[in-house]
Design a protein around this motif. Structure first.
Motif, PDB file in Angstrom:
ATOM      1  N   ILE A 128       0.838  -1.187   0.000  1.00 55.16           N
ATOM      2  CA  ILE A 128       0.000   0.000   0.000  1.00 55.16           C
ATOM      3  C   ILE A 128       0.880   1.246   0.000  1.00 55.16           C
ATOM      4  N   PRO A 163       0.849   4.802   1.265  1.00 52.73           N
ATOM      5  CA  PRO A 163       0.135   5.785   2.093  1.00 52.73           C
ATOM      6  C   PRO A 163       0.336   7.198   1.562  1.00 52.73           C
ATOM      7  N   ASP A 164      -0.487   8.119   2.034  1.00 56.04           N
ATOM      8  CA  ASP A 164      -0.394   9.508   1.576  1.00 56.04           C
ATOM      9  C   ASP A 164       0.776  10.245   2.216  1.00 56.04           C
ATOM     10  N   GLU A 186      -3.202   9.040   6.203  1.00 53.70           N
ATOM     11  CA  GLU A 186      -4.122   8.767   5.103  1.00 53.70           C
ATOM     12  C   GLU A 186      -5.026   9.988   4.959  1.00 53.70           C
ATOM     13  N   LYS A 229     -14.283   4.426   1.458  1.00 50.17           N
ATOM     14  CA  LYS A 229     -12.861   4.782   1.387  1.00 50.17           C
ATOM     15  C   LYS A 229     -12.353   5.230   2.753  1.00 50.17           C
ATOM     16  N   GLU A 230     -13.117   6.077   3.427  1.00 51.55           N
ATOM     17  CA  GLU A 230     -12.686   6.579   4.730  1.00 51.55           C
ATOM     18  C   GLU A 230     -12.637   5.466   5.765  1.00 51.55           C
ATOM     19  N   GLU A 248      -9.588   3.041   4.929  1.00 50.55           N
ATOM     20  CA  GLU A 248      -8.257   3.614   5.128  1.00 50.55           C
ATOM     21  C   GLU A 248      -7.966   3.900   6.597  1.00 50.55           C
ATOM     22  N   THR A 249      -8.979   4.327   7.367  1.00 45.97           N
ATOM     23  CA  THR A 249      -8.733   4.656   8.772  1.00 45.97           C
ATOM     24  C   THR A 249      -8.799   3.431   9.677  1.00 45.97           C
ATOM     25  N   ASP A 278      -6.389  -0.008   6.540  1.00 47.34           N
ATOM     26  CA  ASP A 278      -5.111   0.280   5.890  1.00 47.34           C
ATOM     27  C   ASP A 278      -4.126   0.968   6.837  1.00 47.34           C
ATOM     28  N   CYS A 279      -4.587   2.028   7.489  1.00 46.17           N
ATOM     29  CA  CYS A 279      -3.688   2.782   8.370  1.00 46.17           C
ATOM     30  C   CYS A 279      -3.177   1.922   9.534  1.00 46.17           C
ATOM     31  N   CYS A 324      -5.235  10.720  10.398  1.00 43.73           N
ATOM     32  CA  CYS A 324      -6.373  10.479   9.503  1.00 43.73           C
ATOM     33  C   CYS A 324      -6.976  11.823   9.119  1.00 43.73           C
TER      34      CYS A 324
END
Length: 419
Positions: free
Chosen positions: A247, A249-250, A264, A276-277, A280-281, A284-285, A316
């Protein structure tokens, strides 16, 4: 090895409850939660629980622990956010007072206005949040000017001597311009994900400059790539496995080969309930944070002292909302995640005290938490009297190791494209 971890997971006091003897749960309830559908091959419902991550805000635990037990898990080891300096506290106090005084003047004008009914004045006096206290556009513009003037009165700050205060002054000035020219309004209503990142969130990255942390955006995570591919080897039984893509990440917070934080970001689609939120929170995060935790611990030879003291931070950012996740390993083998409340930057300047200022405070405290983790890692590599190199097995005899469970990889549900 996988079977070993599954069996250890059943021993609740050792794994899930982080060795707390004060909490106990029915055996069957956790067995159903952790084995059926979680550790079997099908993995129908994927969760951070697969990877031995206990997010204290995860709703799945409400059916396992009662509120007092969850509270004990949140408070275990009593690790608190680090505190920023008095100079920054004073600056926050000054700005909060300016905003409060502006509202008080509005209240006074309402009370003395002959055109306002006594009932309306009474409502405004007893309820400061009432619509009667809403500042006009002119009031908001005057407030921005007053805040800027108070900021200018402080004068230039030497970033080498007082970097946090310097960053805070510069960041507030940046946001005052976003308010002054209505940038926050158009970003909130019409902006893309990149607009939120470029115009709002990247200014927070600069808080890490003085501690030499690289804020890498749109860059792969070294930790995630390493953890996802640690099985690649010449085993003599099969060809080397293909490298797995991890992944991206941002934001990754990186220093000297170790990653201490991740972010993220996104444009929220449904006010905290968009897919998505949520993914990711909540998935993924935490998984990237666990990769960073494992990689940092491995860099320090899985030393138990380092592992217990290490903390990884996750930001986040969705729309103008922000919350912070902090991962640690208080005891046992589970990595715990604790979450701060979520704050939102209002597009109305007079509401900065409830949104923007708490976010800036959280950013400073997160930086200091990361700085403490950097110190833990750096102290481990500081040469000592017993730092003589030897075979790994001989060196391990004199150190206490703690090897945490591995991450479970998400099942790849995307169909492969035919060539």
């Amino acid at each position: 090895m996988a079977l070993k971890w599954r069996m250890q997971c059943i021993h609740m006091e050792q794994i899930v409850l982080m060795s707390s003897k004060e909490i106990s749960i029915p055996f069957d309830s956790f067995y159903t939660l952790d084995i059926e559908g979680f550790l079997l091959i099908k993995l129908k419902i994927f969760s951070p629980v697969h990877s031995f991550i206990l997010d204290t805000e995860d709703k799945c635990w409400k059916s396992v622990f009662n509120p007092s037990q969850l509270q004990q898990l949140k408070l275990a080891s009593n690790k608190l956010f680090c505190e920023y300096g008095e100079a920054c506290k004073n600056m926050f106090s000054v700005f909060s007072k300016v905003i409060k005084d502006a509202k008080s003047r509005k209240l006074a004008s309402i009370a003395s206005s002959s055109s306002t009914s006594s009932a309306a004045a009474t409502t405004a006096a007893t309820d400061p949040s009432s619509s009667e206290l809403t500042l006009t556009i002119k009031d908001e513009e005057d407030l921005i000017d007053e805040l800027w003037e108070r900021l200018a009165e402080i004068g230039l700050i030497n970033p080498r001597k007082h970097y946090d205060l310097y960053w805070l002054q510069k960041t507030i000035d940046h946001f005052l311009n976003l308010y002054r020219f209505k940038v926050l309004e158009w970003v909130k209503n019409h902006g893309s994900e990149m607009d939120f990142i470029n115009r709002v969130w990247t200014i927070l990255d600069q808080v890490f400059d003085d501690i030499r942390v690289e804020t890498r955006r749109d860059n792969g995570s070294v930790s995630a790539t390493f953890i996802d591919n640690e099985d690649r080897a010449v085993a003599g039984m099969a060809a080397i496995a293909a490298k797995v893509s991890s992944i991206r990440p941002d934001l990754v917070l990186f220093q000297n080969g170790v990653e201490y934080g991740v972010a993220e970001c996104g444009k929220g689609d449904d006010e905290e309930v968009g897919k998505k939120e949520i993914v990711e929170t909540s998935l993924d995060c935490p998984k990237i944070m666990k990769s960073m935790f494992l990689h940092a611990a491995l860099k320090c030879d899985n030393d138990e002292g380092v592992t217990r003291a290490l903390q990884i931070v996750g930001f986040c950012h969705f729309d103008l909302r922000m919350k912070v996740l902090v991962m640690d390993n208080a005891n046992g083998y589970v990595c715990r995640i604790r979450s701060t409340p979520q704050y939102e930057i209002s597009t109305i300047p007079s509401q900065m005290s409830s949104g923007l200022l708490p976010i800036l405070k959280l950013t400073l405290r997160s930086k200091l938490t990361i700085q403490s983790s950097i110190k833990v890692v750096n102290d481990y590599f500081t040469p000592g009297e017993d730092n003589d190199p030897d075979f790994q097995a001989s060196m391990d005899q004199n150190k206490t190791r703690l090897v945490l469970p591995r991450l479970q990889k998400s099942p790849n549900k995307k169909p492969k494209k035919s060539v």
